[in-house]
Motif scaffolding. Structure first.
Motif, PDB file in Angstrom:
ATOM      1  N   LEU A  51       0.827  -1.201   0.000  1.00  0.00           N
ATOM      2  CA  LEU A  51       0.000   0.000   0.000  1.00  0.00           C
ATOM      3  C   LEU A  51       0.866   1.257   0.000  1.00  0.00           C
ATOM      4  O   LEU A  51       0.582   2.225  -0.711  1.00  0.00           O
ATOM      5  CB  LEU A  51      -0.922   0.006   1.221  1.00  0.00           C
ATOM      6  N   ASN A  52       1.924   1.214   0.763  1.00  0.00           N
ATOM      7  CA  ASN A  52       2.814   2.377   0.842  1.00  0.00           C
ATOM      8  C   ASN A  52       3.489   2.650  -0.496  1.00  0.00           C
ATOM      9  O   ASN A  52       3.589   3.806  -0.934  1.00  0.00           O
ATOM     10  CB  ASN A  52       3.870   2.153   1.927  1.00  0.00           C
ATOM     11  N   GLU A  53       3.940   1.590  -1.173  1.00  0.00           N
ATOM     12  CA  GLU A  53       4.590   1.765  -2.475  1.00  0.00           C
ATOM     13  C   GLU A  53       3.621   2.329  -3.501  1.00  0.00           C
ATOM     14  O   GLU A  53       3.990   3.193  -4.308  1.00  0.00           O
ATOM     15  CB  GLU A  53       5.145   0.419  -2.959  1.00  0.00           C
ATOM     16  N   LEU A  54       2.391   1.888  -3.474  1.00  0.00           N
ATOM     17  CA  LEU A  54       1.395   2.403  -4.412  1.00  0.00           C
ATOM     18  C   LEU A  54       1.108   3.883  -4.163  1.00  0.00           C
ATOM     19  O   LEU A  54       0.941   4.669  -5.093  1.00  0.00           O
ATOM     20  CB  LEU A  54       0.100   1.594  -4.300  1.00  0.00           C
ATOM     21  N   GLN A  55       1.094   4.260  -2.899  1.00  0.00           N
ATOM     22  CA  GLN A  55       0.784   5.652  -2.555  1.00  0.00           C
ATOM     23  C   GLN A  55       1.914   6.616  -2.892  1.00  0.00           C
ATOM     24  O   GLN A  55       1.706   7.834  -2.896  1.00  0.00           O
ATOM     25  CB  GLN A  55       0.445   5.757  -1.066  1.00  0.00           C
ATOM     26  N   GLN A  56       3.084   6.080  -3.191  1.00  0.00           N
ATOM     27  CA  GLN A  56       4.189   6.942  -3.591  1.00  0.00           C
ATOM     28  C   GLN A  56       3.999   7.489  -5.011  1.00  0.00           C
ATOM     29  O   GLN A  56       4.662   8.442  -5.420  1.00  0.00           O
ATOM     30  CB  GLN A  56       5.518   6.169  -3.534  1.00  0.00           C
ATOM     31  N   ILE A  57       3.088   6.874  -5.778  1.00  0.00           N
ATOM     32  CA  ILE A  57       2.826   7.307  -7.146  1.00  0.00           C
ATOM     33  C   ILE A  57       1.904   8.512  -7.105  1.00  0.00           C
ATOM     34  O   ILE A  57       0.849   8.485  -6.443  1.00  0.00           O
ATOM     35  CB  ILE A  57       2.181   6.165  -7.965  1.00  0.00           C
ATOM     36  N   ARG A  58       2.261   9.548  -7.794  1.00  0.00           N
ATOM     37  CA  ARG A  58       1.441  10.748  -7.812  1.00  0.00           C
ATOM     38  C   ARG A  58       0.056  10.441  -8.394  1.00  0.00           C
ATOM     39  O   ARG A  58      -0.060   9.833  -9.449  1.00  0.00           O
ATOM     40  CB  ARG A  58       2.113  11.836  -8.648  1.00  0.00           C
ATOM     41  N   GLY A  59      -0.973  10.833  -7.694  1.00  0.00           N
ATOM     42  CA  GLY A  59      -2.331  10.566  -8.149  1.00  0.00           C
ATOM     43  C   GLY A  59      -2.956   9.344  -7.507  1.00  0.00           C
ATOM     44  O   GLY A  59      -4.143   9.083  -7.694  1.00  0.00           O
ATOM     45  N   VAL A  60      -2.161   8.580  -6.751  1.00  0.00           N
ATOM     46  CA  VAL A  60      -2.677   7.392  -6.061  1.00  0.00           C
ATOM     47  C   VAL A  60      -2.672   7.663  -4.564  1.00  0.00           C
ATOM     48  O   VAL A  60      -1.628   7.630  -3.926  1.00  0.00           O
ATOM     49  CB  VAL A  60      -1.844   6.138  -6.383  1.00  0.00           C
ATOM     50  N   GLY A  61      -3.830   7.948  -4.019  1.00  0.00           N
ATOM     51  CA  GLY A  61      -3.945   8.147  -2.582  1.00  0.00           C
ATOM     52  C   GLY A  61      -4.241   6.848  -1.872  1.00  0.00           C
ATOM     53  O   GLY A  61      -4.206   5.766  -2.461  1.00  0.00           O
ATOM     54  N   GLN A  62      -4.567   6.943  -0.609  1.00  0.00           N
ATOM     55  CA  GLN A  62      -4.803   5.745   0.191  1.00  0.00           C
ATOM     56  C   GLN A  62      -6.001   4.941  -0.314  1.00  0.00           C
ATOM     57  O   GLN A  62      -5.921   3.716  -0.441  1.00  0.00           O
ATOM     58  CB  GLN A  62      -5.032   6.134   1.658  1.00  0.00           C
ATOM     59  N   ILE A  63      -7.103   5.628  -0.623  1.00  0.00           N
ATOM     60  CA  ILE A  63      -8.308   4.924  -1.074  1.00  0.00           C
ATOM     61  C   ILE A  63      -8.050   4.176  -2.373  1.00  0.00           C
ATOM     62  O   ILE A  63      -8.401   3.007  -2.525  1.00  0.00           O
ATOM     63  CB  ILE A  63      -9.475   5.913  -1.263  1.00  0.00           C
ATOM     64  N   ARG A  64      -7.393   4.854  -3.310  1.00  0.00           N
ATOM     65  CA  ARG A  64      -7.124   4.205  -4.596  1.00  0.00           C
ATOM     66  C   ARG A  64      -6.128   3.052  -4.433  1.00  0.00           C
ATOM     67  O   ARG A  64      -6.241   2.020  -5.104  1.00  0.00           O
ATOM     68  CB  ARG A  64      -6.598   5.240  -5.594  1.00  0.00           C
ATOM     69  N   ALA A  65      -5.172   3.214  -3.559  1.00  0.00           N
ATOM     70  CA  ALA A  65      -4.215   2.129  -3.293  1.00  0.00           C
ATOM     71  C   ALA A  65      -4.935   0.917  -2.715  1.00  0.00           C
ATOM     72  O   ALA A  65      -4.654  -0.234  -3.087  1.00  0.00           O
ATOM     73  CB  ALA A  65      -3.124   2.607  -2.342  1.00  0.00           C
ATOM     74  N   ILE A  66      -5.881   1.170  -1.809  1.00  0.00           N
ATOM     75  CA  ILE A  66      -6.665   0.066  -1.227  1.00  0.00           C
ATOM     76  C   ILE A  66      -7.479  -0.633  -2.315  1.00  0.00           C
ATOM     77  O   ILE A  66      -7.554  -1.868  -2.364  1.00  0.00           O
ATOM     78  CB  ILE A  66      -7.595   0.611  -0.115  1.00  0.00           C
ATOM     79  N   GLU A  67      -8.090   0.137  -3.195  1.00  0.00           N
ATOM     80  CA  GLU A  67      -8.877  -0.452  -4.284  1.00  0.00           C
ATOM     81  C   GLU A  67      -8.005  -1.294  -5.206  1.00  0.00           C
ATOM     82  O   GLU A  67      -8.415  -2.373  -5.656  1.00  0.00           O
ATOM     83  CB  GLU A  67      -9.560   0.662  -5.076  1.00  0.00           C
ATOM     84  N   LEU A  68      -6.805  -0.809  -5.485  1.00  0.00           N
ATOM     85  CA  LEU A  68      -5.887  -1.565  -6.340  1.00  0.00           C
ATOM     86  C   LEU A  68      -5.477  -2.884  -5.685  1.00  0.00           C
ATOM     87  O   LEU A  68      -5.431  -3.934  -6.334  1.00  0.00           O
ATOM     88  CB  LEU A  68      -4.647  -0.728  -6.656  1.00  0.00           C
ATOM     89  N   LYS A  69      -5.176  -2.844  -4.405  1.00  0.00           N
ATOM     90  CA  LYS A  69      -4.788  -4.069  -3.698  1.00  0.00           C
ATOM     91  C   LYS A  69      -5.954  -5.068  -3.684  1.00  0.00           C
ATOM     92  O   LYS A  69      -5.752  -6.272  -3.869  1.00  0.00           O
ATOM     93  CB  LYS A  69      -4.362  -3.749  -2.269  1.00  0.00           C
ATOM     94  N   ALA A  70      -7.179  -4.568  -3.456  1.00  0.00           N
ATOM     95  CA  ALA A  70      -8.340  -5.455  -3.446  1.00  0.00           C
ATOM     96  C   ALA A  70      -8.567  -6.062  -4.830  1.00  0.00           C
ATOM     97  O   ALA A  70      -8.877  -7.256  -4.955  1.00  0.00           O
ATOM     98  CB  ALA A  70      -9.583  -4.672  -3.005  1.00  0.00           C
ATOM     99  N   MET A  71      -8.394  -5.247  -5.876  1.00  0.00           N
ATOM    100  CA  MET A  71      -8.566  -5.731  -7.239  1.00  0.00           C
ATOM    101  C   MET A  71      -7.552  -6.820  -7.555  1.00  0.00           C
ATOM    102  O   MET A  71      -7.883  -7.852  -8.146  1.00  0.00           O
ATOM    103  CB  MET A  71      -8.434  -4.558  -8.216  1.00  0.00           C
ATOM    104  N   MET A  72      -6.318  -6.622  -7.155  1.00  0.00           N
ATOM    105  CA  MET A  72      -5.273  -7.609  -7.454  1.00  0.00           C
ATOM    106  C   MET A  72      -5.466  -8.895  -6.667  1.00  0.00           C
ATOM    107  O   MET A  72      -5.225  -9.996  -7.180  1.00  0.00           O
ATOM    108  CB  MET A  72      -3.902  -6.993  -7.200  1.00  0.00           C
ATOM    109  N   GLU A  73      -5.934  -8.785  -5.433  1.00  0.00           N
ATOM    110  CA  GLU A  73      -6.197  -9.987  -4.644  1.00  0.00           C
ATOM    111  C   GLU A  73      -7.366 -10.782  -5.228  1.00  0.00           C
ATOM    112  O   GLU A  73      -7.318 -12.014  -5.305  1.00  0.00           O
ATOM    113  CB  GLU A  73      -6.503  -9.607  -3.195  1.00  0.00           C
ATOM    114  N   LEU A  74      -8.406 -10.075  -5.659  1.00  0.00           N
ATOM    115  CA  LEU A  74      -9.536 -10.760  -6.284  1.00  0.00           C
ATOM    116  C   LEU A  74      -9.094 -11.462  -7.564  1.00  0.00           C
ATOM    117  O   LEU A  74      -9.487 -12.607  -7.837  1.00  0.00           O
ATOM    118  CB  LEU A  74     -10.656  -9.769  -6.587  1.00  0.00           C
TER     119      LEU A  74
END
Length: 228
Positions: A66-89
């Motif tokens: 989650l922390n690595e994803l949030q380092q990308i400009r435009g990716v906040g905590q909520i979007r990082a969480i959504e990305l992690k959930a999408m990848m796990e699914l």
């Protein structure tokens, strides 16, 4: 102020998926659909490109924290969480296997199960079993429930379901609420149409079972297949 670029409609991922199918889309386009919207100053395609550029490959993206994803400009905590959930699914979907509901060894064995199941039905039920090449049941569906002595099921409904679940073979069964399993003229005509449709589509009709209170008739075993 940085101006967000407008993406031409012909280049939008959703429109391209509708026109060409999901397999024609790039990783960036698929990710853009999942992201839904961009984040200033980036449109959604640009944001998807930034995310993919941050990792050497999709495996690295899947493993990102989650922390690595949030380092990308435009990716906040909520979007990082959504990305992690999408990848796990996605990972869970990849690991899943087609469910099996037993293997058909014979019409007799299957009919005995259905006699017990159908014995309390007061209306006709047309049930279809969808099988793979090993005769394992991968899907089952009741396609018609009707009044006594009436059947309006159409082969297209049966084979539409077969195509949807990638069945190689099917077995149909219906009960006679009267208790007597002797096939009617309509039963034979319906089976003939069903068998012909299956031959055209390359999906084999293995049998049509008619279930009574204590006995059954297999149209295949009854010689009907040899008549057509």
């Amino acid at each position: 102020m940085e101006k967000q670029i407008t993406v031409p409609k012909s280049s939008r991922p959703r429109e391209r998926l509708l026109e060409f199918g999901e397999k024609a889309l790039s990783d960036q386009e698929l990710l853009a659909i999942l992201l839904r919207t961009g984040s200033k100053p980036y449109n959604v395609l640009e944001l998807a490109g930034l995310i993919l550029a941050a990792f050497p490959n999709l495996y690295e993206l899947k493993s990102a924290s989650l922390n690595e994803l949030q380092q990308i400009r435009g990716v906040g905590q909520i979007r990082a969480i959504e990305l992690k959930a999408m990848m796990e699914l996605g990972s869970r979907i990849h690991q899943t296997r087609q469910p099996k509901y037993g293997k058909v060894q014979s019409s007799y064995g299957l009919a005995q199960q259905l006699i017990d199941e159908f014995k309390d039905y007061h209306q006709e039920h047309l049930v279809c079993l969808y099988l793979n090449t090993k005769n394992e049941i991968t899907h089952r569906k009741t396609l018609f429930i009707g009044s006594l002595n009436q059947s309006i099921a159409h082969p297209r409904e049966i084979y539409r379901e077969a195509v949807r679940c990638s069945a190689a073979r099917i077995i149909c069964a219906h009960n006679h609420p009267s208790g007597a399993p002797q096939p009617s003229v309509n039963d034979r005509l319906f089976t003939k149409r069903l068998k012909q449709c299956g031959e055209l589509m390359g999906i084999e009709l293995l049998d049509h079972l008619i279930i009574g209170n204590e006995s059954y008739v297999s149209l295949r075993e009854d010689g009907f297949w040899d008549e057509n």
